[in-house]
Scaffold this motif. Sequence first.
Motif, short mmCIF file in Angstrom:
data_model
loop_
_atom_site.label_atom_id
_atom_site.label_comp_id
_atom_site.label_asym_id
_atom_site.label_seq_id
_atom_site.Cartn_x
_atom_site.Cartn_y
_atom_site.Cartn_z
N GLY A 79 14.84 -5.07 1.12
CA GLY A 79 14.87 -3.63 1.30
C GLY A 79 13.62 -2.99 1.85
O GLY A 79 13.55 -1.77 2.01
N TYR A 80 12.61 -3.80 2.20
CA TYR A 80 11.37 -3.24 2.74
C TYR A 80 11.51 -2.96 4.24
O TYR A 80 12.20 -3.68 4.96
N ASP A 81 10.80 -1.96 4.68
CA ASP A 81 10.64 -1.66 6.10
C ASP A 81 9.38 -2.40 6.55
O ASP A 81 8.28 -2.03 6.18
N VAL A 82 9.58 -3.48 7.30
CA VAL A 82 8.46 -4.36 7.66
C VAL A 82 8.04 -4.14 9.11
O VAL A 82 8.89 -4.07 10.01
N ASN A 121 0.83 -1.21 0.00
CA ASN A 121 0.00 0.00 0.00
C ASN A 121 0.86 1.26 0.00
O ASN A 121 0.53 2.24 -0.66
N GLU A 122 1.95 1.20 0.76
CA GLU A 122 2.86 2.35 0.85
C GLU A 122 4.23 1.92 0.34
O GLU A 122 4.81 0.96 0.87
N PRO A 123 4.77 2.55 -0.69
CA PRO A 123 6.06 2.13 -1.25
C PRO A 123 7.15 1.99 -0.19
O PRO A 123 7.33 2.87 0.65
N GLY A 124 7.84 0.84 -0.23
CA GLY A 124 8.96 0.62 0.68
C GLY A 124 8.59 0.12 2.06
O GLY A 124 9.46 -0.23 2.84
N LYS A 125 7.29 0.09 2.37
CA LYS A 125 6.86 -0.34 3.70
C LYS A 125 5.86 -1.50 3.59
O LYS A 125 5.03 -1.51 2.68
N VAL A 126 5.95 -2.43 4.53
CA VAL A 126 5.05 -3.59 4.53
C VAL A 126 4.43 -3.76 5.90
O VAL A 126 5.14 -3.81 6.91
N SER A 127 3.10 -3.82 5.94
CA SER A 127 2.39 -4.18 7.17
C SER A 127 2.00 -5.65 7.05
O SER A 127 1.41 -6.07 6.07
N LEU A 140 9.35 -15.37 5.00
CA LEU A 140 8.72 -14.29 4.23
C LEU A 140 9.10 -12.93 4.80
O LEU A 140 9.51 -12.02 4.05
N GLU A 141 8.97 -12.77 6.11
CA GLU A 141 9.31 -11.48 6.72
C GLU A 141 10.79 -11.14 6.50
O GLU A 141 11.13 -10.01 6.11
N LYS A 142 11.67 -12.11 6.72
CA LYS A 142 13.10 -11.84 6.58
C LYS A 142 13.48 -11.56 5.13
O LYS A 142 14.36 -10.74 4.88
N TYR A 143 12.80 -12.21 4.19
CA TYR A 143 13.11 -11.91 2.80
C TYR A 143 12.64 -10.51 2.41
O TYR A 143 13.34 -9.80 1.68
N LEU A 144 11.50 -10.11 2.90
CA LEU A 144 11.04 -8.74 2.63
C LEU A 144 12.04 -7.72 3.17
O LEU A 144 12.36 -6.73 2.50
#
Length: 471
Positions: free
Chosen positions: A57-60, A17-23, A49-53
């Motif tokens: 480069g994502y902020d999870v 939903n927001e570039p670079g960030k994952v909820s 999955l979380e660690k790969y995100l």
Amino acid sequence: MNIYNTLTHKIEKFVPNEPGKVSMYTCGPTVYHYAHIGNLRSYIMEDVLEKYLRYDGYDVKRVMNITDVGHLTSDGDTGDDKMLKGAKREHKTVMEIAKFYTDAFFEDCKKLNIKRPDVVEPATGCISDFIKVISALMDKGYAYEAGGNIYFDTSKLKEYYVFHNFNEEDLEVGVREGVEEDTNKRNKADFVLWFTKSKFDDQELKWDSPWGVGYPGWHIECSCISMKHLGERLDIHCGGIDNAFPHHTNEIAQSEAYLGHKWCNYWFHILHLNTNSGKMSKSKGEFLTVSLLESKGYDPLVYRFFCLQSHYRKSLVFTYENLDNAKTAYNKLTARIAQLMADKKPDEVVELADFEKFKSSFKAALDDDINTSNAITVLYDVLKADTNNETKLALIEDFDKVLSLGLIEAAKKLSADSEEDIPEEVKVLVEERKAARKAKDFAKADELRDKIGELGYIVEETRQGTKIKKK
């Protein structure tokens, strides 16, 4: 990254939903007993999955609930509360049970190198949030009171069975055969948002509400905990495939009725770990836990390795023979890495072109719907590659940020253990030989080398120092 979305039954490009960030939301355990290794397969794959995100480069931000109230033994809102059942079994309070098994769950996660989520929220900490959302659903006409309880009215939705292509009449009451129908419901698919004492008189945990003293149903907790910490729009919701219906179906129903818009874009479901006799559960056969595997001589990371050798959307059959095969492969892998460490020259530097080539292959495997099996194949390709040991070790360490198999640590321990296995008599001779070489008494050094050989060991001089090997 492309990922299979259970909601659309398609592999889709992941766009947050927001570039670079994952909820990211994970359905946590119901803490009435130890987690069995089938439960933990799901948490291992969600961890990857979380660690790969993050690796990509994502902020999870990842949130997990702890179900310490409201989860019944049946999906049809019938039977005992699992927490109450656990408390009766062990003659403890519900909160004592919750604390003990929450701690036990995270201890198992630690052994399996599963990262603790950024937020862990027990259901009992969000009662006011549940009441707020249930009240809003009643005001909007999506919920009703019957027999003292509050139910969600599924007939008010355009589509309820969002993960499936079946009709309401195709379902047994409450999903499973033999489940007694709740006559308070207007429709058999309706589900409880709030129980009162009219449902269970002996419930230990109860709270005041606008509808009487009671406690929340299971489904409402995940919606509210997710919205509390991650907002109105969720990127990824994870869980075992058995949660897709009715739990996740009900989460979508109540969340989108409350919000008035789409709630979660991607649904990530992990298939079952089965035994030869079928789906693993706490009530069937040997209760398989991490502690039991340890008692039988298995490192928990061997079980993680076993899980990563298969794709998360394939059912995985657990047998001790299969686990033994994984143990053998894991031990050979760490032994090869230990040898790389021993053979590495001091002047080696990472070959950047080789590093980027293999990293690209590793990412391609995981970009393809988190294909951990292919990612491990890339790891083996690195071991066979025509590049120096420093590059291989750097790649292994890099890949393990996602795989979390503890490969470098295990290899170091293997090297240390092998040195400890060398008899003291051999170690003394090796030290004497070092002194002879230093004194340039090469005849004595050769004599000592022969004595070491007679004891079954080979001594070698390398750029890293003296090495001792068993013949």
